[in-house]
Design a protein around this motif. Structure first.
Motif, PDB file in Angstrom:
ATOM      1  N   MET B   1     -30.982  81.548 -49.263  1.00 55.73           N
ATOM      2  CA  MET B   1     -30.878  82.890 -48.694  1.00 55.73           C
ATOM      3  C   MET B   1     -30.662  83.902 -49.825  1.00 55.73           C
ATOM      4  O   MET B   1     -29.826  83.691 -50.700  1.00 55.73           O
ATOM      5  CB  MET B   1     -29.715  82.958 -47.704  1.00 55.73           C
ATOM      6  N   GLU B   2     -31.408  84.956 -49.789  1.00 52.85           N
ATOM      7  CA  GLU B   2     -31.266  85.974 -50.827  1.00 52.85           C
ATOM      8  C   GLU B   2     -29.985  86.765 -50.617  1.00 52.85           C
ATOM      9  O   GLU B   2     -29.444  86.832 -49.519  1.00 52.85           O
ATOM     10  CB  GLU B   2     -32.445  86.947 -50.754  1.00 52.85           C
ATOM     11  N   ALA B   3     -29.549  87.397 -51.691  1.00 52.96           N
ATOM     12  CA  ALA B   3     -28.290  88.141 -51.647  1.00 52.96           C
ATOM     13  C   ALA B   3     -28.315  89.200 -50.541  1.00 52.96           C
ATOM     14  O   ALA B   3     -27.367  89.347 -49.773  1.00 52.96           O
ATOM     15  CB  ALA B   3     -28.029  88.788 -52.996  1.00 52.96           C
ATOM     16  N   ARG B   4     -29.435  89.908 -50.446  1.00 53.59           N
ATOM     17  CA  ARG B   4     -29.520  90.982 -49.452  1.00 53.59           C
ATOM     18  C   ARG B   4     -29.467  90.410 -48.032  1.00 53.59           C
ATOM     19  O   ARG B   4     -28.770  90.922 -47.160  1.00 53.59           O
ATOM     20  CB  ARG B   4     -30.814  91.771 -49.663  1.00 53.59           C
ATOM     21  N   ALA B   5     -30.186  89.309 -47.843  1.00 51.52           N
ATOM     22  CA  ALA B   5     -30.206  88.681 -46.515  1.00 51.52           C
ATOM     23  C   ALA B   5     -28.815  88.195 -46.122  1.00 51.52           C
ATOM     24  O   ALA B   5     -28.408  88.280 -44.970  1.00 51.52           O
ATOM     25  CB  ALA B   5     -31.199  87.513 -46.504  1.00 51.52           C
ATOM     26  N   PHE B   6     -28.062  87.687 -47.120  1.00 55.31           N
ATOM     27  CA  PHE B   6     -26.705  87.205 -46.843  1.00 55.31           C
ATOM     28  C   PHE B   6     -25.831  88.356 -46.369  1.00 55.31           C
ATOM     29  O   PHE B   6     -25.122  88.252 -45.352  1.00 55.31           O
ATOM     30  CB  PHE B   6     -26.122  86.571 -48.115  1.00 55.31           C
ATOM     31  N   LEU B   7     -25.919  89.491 -47.072  1.00 56.67           N
ATOM     32  CA  LEU B   7     -25.098  90.636 -46.681  1.00 56.67           C
ATOM     33  C   LEU B   7     -25.508  91.161 -45.308  1.00 56.67           C
ATOM     34  O   LEU B   7     -24.656  91.567 -44.506  1.00 56.67           O
ATOM     35  CB  LEU B   7     -25.196  91.753 -47.726  1.00 56.67           C
ATOM     36  N   PRO B  50     -10.354  84.010 -35.130  1.00 59.82           N
ATOM     37  CA  PRO B  50     -10.742  82.729 -35.751  1.00 59.82           C
ATOM     38  C   PRO B  50     -12.249  82.494 -35.652  1.00 59.82           C
ATOM     39  O   PRO B  50     -12.847  81.931 -36.570  1.00 59.82           O
ATOM     40  CB  PRO B  50      -9.976  81.686 -34.935  1.00 59.82           C
ATOM     41  N   ASP B  51     -12.857  82.958 -34.562  1.00 59.37           N
ATOM     42  CA  ASP B  51     -14.309  82.776 -34.417  1.00 59.37           C
ATOM     43  C   ASP B  51     -15.069  83.462 -35.541  1.00 59.37           C
ATOM     44  O   ASP B  51     -16.095  82.951 -36.004  1.00 59.37           O
ATOM     45  CB  ASP B  51     -14.781  83.303 -33.055  1.00 59.37           C
ATOM     46  N   GLU B  52     -14.594  84.620 -35.934  1.00 58.92           N
ATOM     47  CA  GLU B  52     -15.256  85.317 -37.043  1.00 58.92           C
ATOM     48  C   GLU B  52     -15.138  84.513 -38.341  1.00 58.92           C
ATOM     49  O   GLU B  52     -16.072  84.460 -39.141  1.00 58.92           O
ATOM     50  CB  GLU B  52     -14.654  86.716 -37.233  1.00 58.92           C
ATOM     51  N   VAL B  53     -13.986  83.885 -38.534  1.00 60.40           N
ATOM     52  CA  VAL B  53     -13.820  83.057 -39.735  1.00 60.40           C
ATOM     53  C   VAL B  53     -14.810  81.894 -39.698  1.00 60.40           C
ATOM     54  O   VAL B  53     -15.494  81.610 -40.681  1.00 60.40           O
ATOM     55  CB  VAL B  53     -12.376  82.497 -39.846  1.00 60.40           C
ATOM     56  N   VAL B  54     -14.905  81.252 -38.548  1.00 63.38           N
ATOM     57  CA  VAL B  54     -15.809  80.105 -38.412  1.00 63.38           C
ATOM     58  C   VAL B  54     -17.257  80.547 -38.653  1.00 63.38           C
ATOM     59  O   VAL B  54     -18.008  79.902 -39.405  1.00 63.38           O
ATOM     60  CB  VAL B  54     -15.656  79.449 -37.020  1.00 63.38           C
ATOM     61  N   ALA B  55     -17.646  81.668 -38.042  1.00 63.78           N
ATOM     62  CA  ALA B  55     -19.014  82.165 -38.223  1.00 63.78           C
ATOM     63  C   ALA B  55     -19.278  82.476 -39.696  1.00 63.78           C
ATOM     64  O   ALA B  55     -20.367  82.212 -40.225  1.00 63.78           O
ATOM     65  CB  ALA B  55     -19.227  83.414 -37.357  1.00 63.78           C
ATOM     66  N   THR B  56     -18.283  83.017 -40.365  1.00 59.68           N
ATOM     67  CA  THR B  56     -18.428  83.373 -41.777  1.00 59.68           C
ATOM     68  C   THR B  56     -18.602  82.122 -42.643  1.00 59.68           C
ATOM     69  O   THR B  56     -19.475  82.066 -43.516  1.00 59.68           O
ATOM     70  CB  THR B  56     -17.182  84.165 -42.251  1.00 59.68           C
ATOM     71  N   VAL B  57     -17.766  81.112 -42.385  1.00 58.69           N
ATOM     72  CA  VAL B  57     -17.856  79.872 -43.160  1.00 58.69           C
ATOM     73  C   VAL B  57     -19.223  79.214 -42.920  1.00 58.69           C
ATOM     74  O   VAL B  57     -19.863  78.719 -43.857  1.00 58.69           O
ATOM     75  CB  VAL B  57     -16.691  78.921 -42.799  1.00 58.69           C
ATOM     76  N   ARG B  58     -19.678  79.260 -41.673  1.00 57.56           N
ATOM     77  CA  ARG B  58     -21.001  78.671 -41.373  1.00 57.56           C
ATOM     78  C   ARG B  58     -22.117  79.421 -42.095  1.00 57.56           C
ATOM     79  O   ARG B  58     -23.060  78.806 -42.595  1.00 57.56           O
ATOM     80  CB  ARG B  58     -21.231  78.659 -39.860  1.00 57.56           C
ATOM     81  N   LEU B  59     -21.987  80.723 -42.137  1.00 62.57           N
ATOM     82  CA  LEU B  59     -22.994  81.523 -42.848  1.00 62.57           C
ATOM     83  C   LEU B  59     -22.979  81.172 -44.344  1.00 62.57           C
ATOM     84  O   LEU B  59     -24.037  80.970 -44.950  1.00 62.57           O
ATOM     85  CB  LEU B  59     -22.713  83.021 -42.636  1.00 62.57           C
ATOM     86  N   CYS B  60     -21.803  81.094 -44.918  1.00 64.63           N
ATOM     87  CA  CYS B  60     -21.689  80.742 -46.345  1.00 64.63           C
ATOM     88  C   CYS B  60     -22.325  79.374 -46.601  1.00 64.63           C
ATOM     89  O   CYS B  60     -22.995  79.162 -47.610  1.00 64.63           O
ATOM     90  CB  CYS B  60     -20.226  80.713 -46.780  1.00 64.63           C
ATOM     91  N   HIS B  61     -22.081  78.443 -45.663  1.00 64.26           N
ATOM     92  CA  HIS B  61     -22.631  77.104 -45.811  1.00 64.26           C
ATOM     93  C   HIS B  61     -24.152  77.133 -45.795  1.00 64.26           C
ATOM     94  O   HIS B  61     -24.822  76.512 -46.627  1.00 64.26           O
ATOM     95  CB  HIS B  61     -22.077  76.207 -44.691  1.00 64.26           C
ATOM     96  N   ARG B  62     -24.706  77.891 -44.844  1.00 62.42           N
ATOM     97  CA  ARG B  62     -26.185  77.994 -44.768  1.00 62.42           C
ATOM     98  C   ARG B  62     -26.750  78.651 -46.019  1.00 62.42           C
ATOM     99  O   ARG B  62     -27.783  78.252 -46.541  1.00 62.42           O
ATOM    100  CB  ARG B  62     -26.592  78.821 -43.547  1.00 62.42           C
ATOM    101  N   ALA B  63     -26.034  79.676 -46.502  1.00 59.70           N
ATOM    102  CA  ALA B  63     -26.560  80.458 -47.616  1.00 59.70           C
ATOM    103  C   ALA B  63     -26.171  79.875 -48.968  1.00 59.70           C
ATOM    104  O   ALA B  63     -26.637  80.344 -50.002  1.00 59.70           O
ATOM    105  CB  ALA B  63     -26.046  81.896 -47.498  1.00 59.70           C
ATOM    106  N   GLY B  64     -25.275  78.880 -48.955  1.00 63.48           N
ATOM    107  CA  GLY B  64     -24.810  78.311 -50.225  1.00 63.48           C
ATOM    108  C   GLY B  64     -23.965  79.280 -51.031  1.00 63.48           C
ATOM    109  O   GLY B  64     -23.990  79.258 -52.264  1.00 63.48           O
ATOM    110  N   VAL B  65     -23.221  80.129 -50.339  1.00 64.88           N
ATOM    111  CA  VAL B  65     -22.380  81.118 -51.033  1.00 64.88           C
ATOM    112  C   VAL B  65     -20.930  80.619 -51.051  1.00 64.88           C
ATOM    113  O   VAL B  65     -20.361  80.336 -49.999  1.00 64.88           O
ATOM    114  CB  VAL B  65     -22.446  82.494 -50.327  1.00 64.88           C
ATOM    115  N   PRO B  66     -20.334  80.507 -52.226  1.00 65.75           N
ATOM    116  CA  PRO B  66     -18.937  80.048 -52.284  1.00 65.75           C
ATOM    117  C   PRO B  66     -17.978  81.112 -51.742  1.00 65.75           C
ATOM    118  O   PRO B  66     -18.277  82.308 -51.804  1.00 65.75           O
ATOM    119  CB  PRO B  66     -18.700  79.811 -53.775  1.00 65.75           C
TER     120      PRO B  66
END
Lengths: 379, 482
Positions: B1-7, B50-66
């Motif tokens: 995922m590109e940086a812009r797409a991640f944001l 907490p749902d927002e945290v979970v969604a965020t972690v999942r997004l990071c996982h998909r995008a490979g963002v630490p």
């Protein structure tokens, strides 16, 4: 097949050797918890009783290090010479329980009430993982936050993640004197109300056990420990607290030394468990006891002996070993209904983890990391 | 995922006020209480559920963002330092006490709840939450769990890990797990024990079930002055040998006393070479009897002055000096490093004289304030960051002290964690096989190394090491480095 390693290195060799033989290994210490240490067909027993001995004991540090096959009773004697003790009261010491088995089973006795369980006193561990490597976690000091807390992870791991070979514990100065108050209640609700009342009080109990008495009565055993000169006043206060107007206790009797010591030795030795019964540990809280009691009362043809320990934080259930296969099926279903989990310590080999297991998804990943080739039994 | 797409995806979870990405907005998050390190995250998000945290972690996982989960940023080991170009998940808004259950003596809290708020909420029921890191008025439970925070009462009461019953957490790949229960007892591997102190590498705690304790009925506190640090250390050994189990045993050396006096006028004997504070707590009758014995031990220990706190005000004054000692030392020097090594209690004297020698060799002043009861040293290495090479000398000295602790059979950290600061030293304390097992566990849970990448384990990208002054909160006197 039984393997008898005589050193940590030989444990490593045994685990690596098991790979070639295709056998799975089940560690065994003193064999005092047969449900956990009796190998089933096709499983090799890894007898650790040869790994015995205290390696370091520094009373001034409140720590000692011993090989995992060291008997709890021997350690207790050594500590007592210096006025110290393992405050979580390891179970089954007279029956030969070892330090490693106590950690692996999480076998806390009534004393866990005061300062915590084996998890709270284990500082460091050396173990052999599923690859046969000798690994160390934790540190031999009373405070440490470096790296993952592998010693804690291995508490309760029942020999299925790694083989414990050497353990370092924190110990505490032993109370100079003890006395126990035995309070009688007409029913469970009244007894539980006092468990809750005591838990919120400033009274510092060394043990708080609850046991059925007669057909519907209950006995609450509350133990105090500390300086001899302060004990009489404290036991009087505890008695007054429980017998205060409006309280549920019908009577309260003081059990002084040496009867006090004998009483708790019998509890630690599980003398109350009828011969031939299995014994299952069920973590819970006081609020969940009535539902468990209601289910047990409805069982047909099963009279489950039981005891609640550590202020109602754990139920010990002496369960008849049924002819059914597996013998645990009925209890497993009962615990699932109540959203509880259990671990069989005494009884025939077979399934030992009963009821629900919410941690399984993470535990499976940890298992893959420590024992990728499944040299040990499944969790 | 590109940086812009991640944001863009992130903006799908967070409204603009709760998603920070402009440089000026990111600046406050660039470092934590270990101000020598600084890194610029890609963005900071401020979840409220907490749902927002979970969604965020999942997004990071998909995008490979630490990502780094962060509370109030009081970590002294750089544990909540951002990952360069990674995401900071700021958890301060997840600050609800979800349940306070006095009958079961437990509290269920969100990770952004401040440590002291739990005790405040429990106080009307006669209960409290025992772990008391000095930053407890600002630090959050999520951070306490991640770093297994300590405090002054660990010998008797244990660290954070001894007070966490259960956890709901999101693993770095977005799986939500439930660990432990509401009971003090458990069956199966102690997963709560593994998660607590894992420095954010195994995921983000969403709900934490804490054990509460009844407030001790009585405290009895004594302050003893000695003409040498060694004599104070010997007194600790005598107390331990006497069979007493104090709630706290703390030592301050001359430099720390001087600083504390200048800062808060605690009324300490100024000429003392060392002060020892010992406190007993518990059931009144028992504590009174123990205190009589304690005073006998202290009087026989060579103390030239012994002060007993006669009332709560005096007790609090004794503690005020101790608790403010760290920030007070900050007045003596523009900059300092807090060390957190542990040695066996019997090696305290040897460790302290060796630290003195090392300090002199590096031409640096070292103040000592420490938890003597559990051998947890806190040498404060004073330096002036404006002086060329001073930080490097201070870091070299800190490293030698850590090695000293390992050599004496102790640990590189008692309560601050490894974080960024001590990651190169972890392999000196543990063998390759030990490290391999820890890495295997991490790998089984987070193969992409997304959660708090670069902490605890050596290697990885190192952020720029910069000199800077104290943390803004510390300057305000709201937190201290302990």
């Amino acid at each position: 097949m039984t393997l008898r390693p005589a050193s940590p290195e030989e444990v490593g060799a045994a685990v690596r050797g098991a790979a070639g033989a295709g056998a799975r290994l089940l560690p065994r210490g003193g064999g005092s918890k047969p449900a956990l240490s009796t190998p089933a067909e096709g499983v090799a027993s890894l007898d650790l009783s040869g790994l015995s001995g205290v390696l370091e004991y520094a009373p001034e540090e409140y720590t000692f290090t011993a090989l995992a096959g060291t008997r709890v009773a021997a350690v207790a004697d050594l500590l007592a010479e210096r006025g110290q003790y393992l405050p979580f009261d390891p179970l089954l010491a007279p029956q030969g329980a070892t330090l490693g088995g106590t950690v692996a089973a999480g076998a806390n006795g009534p004393g866990r009430q005061r300062y915590g369980g084996v998890r709270d006193f284990l500082l460091a561990a050396r173990f052999v993982d599923g690859a046969g490597s000798l690994v160390r976690g934790g540190a031999k000091v009373v405070k440490n936050a470096a790296g993952f807390d592998l010693p804690k992870l291995l508490v309760g791991s029942i020999g299925r993640l790694a083989v414990l070979v050497e353990l370092t514990f924190k110990v505490f100065p032993a109370p100079e004197a003890y006395a126990t108050l035995a309070a009688a209640y007409p029913g469970l609700d009244a007894a539980l109300a006092d468990v809750v009342r005591l838990a919120a009080s400033p009274l510092e109990l060394h043990a708080l056990d609850l046991e059925p008495a007669g057909t519907s009565g209950w006995t609450l055993w509350a133990r105090l420990g500390g300086l001899a000169e302060a004990l009489p006043a404290r036991i009087t206060r505890l008695r007054d607290f429980l017998l205060a107007p409006g309280g549920g206790a019908m009577a309260a009797e003081v059990v002084a030394a040496p009867a006090d010591e004998e009483l708790w030795q019998r509890v630690k030795g599980l003398d109350w468990v009828p011969p031939g019964r299995a014994l299952v540990k069920i973590p819970l809280t006081p609020r969940r006891i009535p539902a468990l009691e209601a289910r047990l009362a409805r069982l047909h043809g099963v009279e489950a002996r039981r005891r609640y320990s550590a202020g109602g934080q754990v139920a010990w259930l002496a369960w008849p070993v049924a002819a059914a296969d597996p013998w645990t099926a009925e209890l497993d279903a009962l615990l699932r209904d109540l959203d509880l989990s259990g671990l069989a310590l005494l009884g025939p080999p077979g399934p030992v983890r009963l009821g629900v297991d919410p941690g399984a998804p993470l535990a499976c990943r940890v298992k893959r990391a420590l024992d990728p080739h499944a040299r040990f039994l499944d969790l | 995922m590109e940086a812009r797409a991640f944001l863009t995806s992130l903006a799908g979870i967070y409204p603009p006020p709760r998603m920070l990405w402009r440089p000026a907005e990111l600046a406050p998050y660039e470092s934590d209480a270990l101000t020598a390190f600084r890194a610029r995250p890609r963005a900071v998000v401020l979840p409220e559920t907490p749902d927002e945290v979970v969604a965020t972690v999942r997004l990071c996982h998909r995008a490979g963002v630490p990502f780094v989960a962060r509370g109030s940023g009081t970590s002294l080991s750089g544990g909540s330092l951002p990952i360069e170009d990674g995401l900071v998940i700021g958890l301060n808004r997840l600050n609800r006490i979800l349940r306070l259950d006095p009958a079961e003596r437990l509290a269920v809290v969100e990770p952004g709840v401040v440590n002291l708020e739990v005790s405040k909420a429990a106080a009307p029921h006669g209960l409290y939450y025992a772990p008391d890191p000095s930053s407890q008025s600002v630090c959050t439970l999520g951070g306490n769990v991640a770093f297994n925070s300590g405090g002054a009462h660990c010998l008797k009461y244990g660290m954070t890990s001894n007070h966490v019953l259960g956890l709901k957490a999101v693993l770095p790949d977005g799986e939500v797990v439930q660990l432990g229960s509401e009971s003090l007892e458990g069956v199966g591997p102690d997963l709560v024990g593994l998660f607590v102190g894992s420095e954010g590498l195994l995921g983000v705690a969403l709900e934490i079930t804490l054990r509460l304790l009844p407030k001790p009925e009585l405290y009895r506190t004594v302050l003893a002055a000695y003409d040498s640090l060694g004599a104070a250390g010997d007194a600790v050994a005598r107390v331990v040998a006497s069979g007493l189990l104090p709630g706290a045993m703390e030592i301050m050396d001359r430099l720390a006393i001087e600083a504390a006096e200048a800062a808060v006028h605690a009324g300490y004997p100024r000429e003392a070479a060392a002060l020892l504070i010992v406190e007993l707590d518990g059931e009144a009758t028992q504590v009174e009897a123990e205190f009589t014995r304690l005073l006998e031990v202290i009087r026989a220990s060579g103390a030239y002055e012994v002060r007993v706190a006669v009332d709560e005000a005096e007790r609090l004054r004794i503690w005020k000096g101790r608790k403010s000692a760290f920030s007070a030392v900050g007045r003596l020097s523009p900059d300092y490093i807090v060390n957190d090594g542990v040695v066996p209690r019997s090696q305290l004297g040897r460790a302290l004289s060796e630290i003195e020698r090392l300090g002199a060799a590096h031409r640096l002043r070292v103040a000592n304030v420490f938890h003597a009861g559990d051998g947890n040293l806190h040498p404060l290495i004073l330096y002036d960051g404006r002086e060329s090479g001073a930080l490097a000398r201070a870091e070299a000295l800190a490293g030698e002290i850590l090695r000293l602790c390992i050599r004496l059979g102790g640990s590189i950290t008692g309560e601050h964690g490894v974080g960024m600061e001590k990651r190169e030293y972890l392999p000196e304390m543990f063998s390759d096989a030990d490290m391999a097992v820890m890495k295997n566990i991490r790998n089984a849970i987070d193969p992409q190394e997304l959660a708090n990448r670069g902490k605890m384990f050596p290697g990885g990208e190192a952020p720029a090491l910069l000199h800077s002054g104290p943390h803004p909160l510390e300057r305000e006197g709201r937190i201290s480095r302990e």
